[in-house]
Design an enzyme around this catalytic site. Structure first.
Site, PDB file in Angstrom:
ATOM      1  N   HIS A 123       0.851  -1.065   0.103  1.00 11.77           N
ATOM      2  CA  HIS A 123      -0.007   0.084   0.010  1.00 11.77           C
ATOM      3  C   HIS A 123       1.050   1.157  -0.096  1.00 11.77           C
ATOM      4  O   HIS A 123       1.930   1.245   0.613  1.00 11.77           O
ATOM      5  CB  HIS A 123      -0.737   0.034   1.489  1.00 11.77           C
ATOM      6  CG  HIS A 123      -1.785   0.918   1.385  1.00 11.77           C
ATOM      7  ND1 HIS A 123      -1.501   2.314   1.817  1.00 11.77           N
ATOM      8  CD2 HIS A 123      -3.234   0.827   1.255  1.00 11.77           C
ATOM      9  CE1 HIS A 123      -2.559   2.779   1.886  1.00 11.77           C
ATOM     10  NE2 HIS A 123      -3.670   2.133   1.596  1.00 11.77           N
ATOM     11  N   ASP A 200       3.467  -4.375   8.098  1.00 10.51           N
ATOM     12  CA  ASP A 200       2.473  -3.420   7.949  1.00 10.51           C
ATOM     13  C   ASP A 200       1.266  -4.411   8.138  1.00 10.51           C
ATOM     14  O   ASP A 200       0.734  -5.008   7.234  1.00 10.51           O
ATOM     15  CB  ASP A 200       2.213  -2.863   6.414  1.00 10.51           C
ATOM     16  CG  ASP A 200       0.980  -2.203   6.302  1.00 10.51           C
ATOM     17  OD1 ASP A 200       0.010  -2.287   7.074  1.00 10.51           O
ATOM     18  OD2 ASP A 200       0.780  -1.482   5.212  1.00 10.51           O
ATOM     19  N   GLN A 203      -4.044  -4.756   7.049  1.00  4.48           N
ATOM     20  CA  GLN A 203      -5.065  -5.892   6.673  1.00  4.48           C
ATOM     21  C   GLN A 203      -4.848  -7.290   7.464  1.00  4.48           C
ATOM     22  O   GLN A 203      -5.433  -8.099   7.081  1.00  4.48           O
ATOM     23  CB  GLN A 203      -4.937  -6.320   5.169  1.00  4.48           C
ATOM     24  CG  GLN A 203      -5.192  -5.062   4.494  1.00  4.48           C
ATOM     25  CD  GLN A 203      -6.535  -4.341   4.522  1.00  4.48           C
ATOM     26  OE1 GLN A 203      -7.389  -5.176   4.949  1.00  4.48           O
ATOM     27  NE2 GLN A 203      -6.671  -3.376   4.055  1.00  4.48           N
ATOM     28  N   LYS A 226     -10.147  -0.528  10.854  1.00  4.14           N
ATOM     29  CA  LYS A 226     -10.079  -1.930  10.137  1.00  4.14           C
ATOM     30  C   LYS A 226     -10.487  -3.077  10.820  1.00  4.14           C
ATOM     31  O   LYS A 226     -10.401  -4.024  10.292  1.00  4.14           O
ATOM     32  CB  LYS A 226      -8.980  -2.073   9.117  1.00  4.14           C
ATOM     33  CG  LYS A 226      -8.644  -1.093   8.052  1.00  4.14           C
ATOM     34  CD  LYS A 226      -7.520  -1.184   7.378  1.00  4.14           C
ATOM     35  CE  LYS A 226      -7.013   0.072   6.436  1.00  4.14           C
ATOM     36  NZ  LYS A 226      -7.780   0.381   5.449  1.00  4.14           N
ATOM     37  N   CYS A 364      -4.800   2.706  -3.666  1.00  4.47           N
ATOM     38  CA  CYS A 364      -3.571   3.110  -3.011  1.00  4.47           C
ATOM     39  C   CYS A 364      -2.352   2.039  -3.125  1.00  4.47           C
ATOM     40  O   CYS A 364      -1.655   1.669  -2.296  1.00  4.47           O
ATOM     41  CB  CYS A 364      -3.666   3.332  -1.597  1.00  4.47           C
ATOM     42  SG  CYS A 364      -5.067   4.437  -0.973  1.00  4.47           S
TER      43      CYS A 364
END
Ligand code: PLP
Length: 405
Positions: A123, A200, A203, A226, A364
């Site tokens: 991303h 990261d 997700q 999220k 993104c």
């Protein structure tokens, strides 16, 4: 045990509405997930009865708020199994968490000619902060590519890491390809060459049980919104040994030990990295979201979400001219696709007319678009409140819309 989805859906009143005269089907969970009533009520109750600024005054409300804020940090710590609460920094979300590391780690450890590794499937939030840092420090950004299936070319990692590599940053789960990256293997390989790793987890954290000590990662970044929590709050896990050596990201109240015009000394982690009034109501909501997730059988939820992905993938593959981007063997509930001859924006708009919310655009992730030579994609992404009936309705809607073109 199979989760009771109709019971779970009652916790999310937003799902129970018609959009454009049709029952809402919310398939944009990778962008932001919905919040259960338990989170909303906790935040409302807090604002109604307890609000005061934290860590400053000695009055009753200030103490209660400080206690609730620090208790929230402890809930996040437990959720990711960090060794100590000082390793959990509250941020605005994944983007700020990564920017914090890129800036502070860069200041402390990256010099001219050094190298930073990211991957092709990141991303923008896990590309641009590193690029900015490389520009500032005179360092070089290197990229680990993925194959057309959407899997990282791990076999290239060994030669990509050199004695100049200072840090490697990689997504736990790709927000476009859905790939669950082999982060354990990547961390092991990087650590063999003394290279720290930032994950990261934007997700990843919403869908898996995270154990940062077991993974061995140096940093793990994720967002509240999220993860069934509020916006404007997230966390950065950082190993204490790094946090102790990294300079602050922003200056202001709370991050200091003592200020004089000649010299300022800084507070300990995590406060060193939490300048100004934090989003403490958000942090309390974030903790409520984690408690909500923990009130369910997490393994059953993971399995259910995987079933949703499998069924949706099988259905979409039956549609002529539909191409799925990213078919890694390990995938989370994200499917990006295009239908030949149909502009993704048209598809998104028409799906919306049928009450179905999907994401369209570049997601993104410009380098992913470039990899496949497309301008845009359509993305569906699932959460544990989605159902097989919704997937069926989505499939039928696609068939109907495709016939219109
Ligand atoms: N990283 C990934 C993989 C994401 O999917 C996102 C958001 O979609 C981000 C980072 C940025 O998260 P946030 O906007 O919550 O900071």
């Amino acid at each position: 045990m199979i989760p009771d989805i109709s019971k779970i859906r009652k916790d999310f009143p937003i799902l129970d509405q018609n959009v454009n005269g049709k029952p809402l089907i919310y398939f944009d969970n990778a962008a932001t997930s919905q919040r259960p009533i338990q989170v909303i009520e906790r935040m409302n109750e807090f604002s109604l009865r307890t609000n005061a600024n934290i860590h400053r005054a000695t009055h009753y409300l200030a103490n209660k708020t400080t206690e609730a804020f620090e208790a929230s940090r402890e809930i996040v710590r437990q959720y990711i199994n960090a060794a100590e609460a000082a390793e959990v920094i509250f941020t605005q979300g994944t983007t700020e968490s990564i920017n914090l590391v890129a800036f502070s780690f860069g200041e402390a450890f990256v010099s001219s000619g050094d190298e930073v590794i990211v991957t092709e499937m990141e991303h923008h939030a896990n590309i641009v902060p590193w690029q900015m840092m490389c520009e500032r420090r005179g360092a070089i950004l290197k990229v680990l590519p993925f194959n057309d299936n959407g899997e990282l070319q791990i076999e290239l990692l060994d030669s990509l890491i050199t004695n100049k590599t200072r840090i490697l940053a990689v997504a736990h789960v790709s927000n476009t390809l859905g790939t669950i990256n082999p982060i354990r293997e990547i961390i092991l390989q990087a650590h063999l060459k003394n290279v720290p790793v930032l994950i990261d987890g934007a997700q990843g954290a919403p869908h898996f049980k995270i154990d940062v000590q077991d993974l061995g990662c140096d940093f793990y970044a994720f967002s509240g919104h999220k993860l069934y929590g509020p916006t404007g709050i997230g966390a950065l896990y950082g190993k204490r040994k790094w946090l102790d050596q990294m300079p602050p990201f922003m200056g202001g109240g709370e991050m200091i030990d003592r200020v004089t015009f000649e010299k300022t000394t800084y507070n300990q982690p995590p406060y060193k990295f939490e300048a100004g009034t934090p989003n403490y109501v958000g942090a309390i909501g974030f903790a409520a979201a984690i408690k909500y997730i923990q009130s369910h059988d997490v393994q059953a939820i993971v399995a259910y979400e995987h079933d949703l992905l499998t069924v949706a993938t099988e259905k979409l593959k039956q549609i002529d001219g539909l191409k799925i981007y990213g078919e890694a063997s390990m995938k989370a509930g994200v499917i990006c696709f295009n239908i030949e001859g149909v502009h993704p924006f048209d598809l998104g708009t028409l799906l919306d007319q049928l009450g179905i919310a999907v994401r369209t655009g570049r997601l993104c992730a410009d380098p992913v678009m470039d990899h496949y030579g497309v301008e845009n994609m359509v993305r569906t992404s699932f959460a544990f409140y989605n159902t097989f009936d919704e997937i069926n309705a989505f499939y039928k809607a696609l068939i109907r819309l495709k016939a219109m073109f």
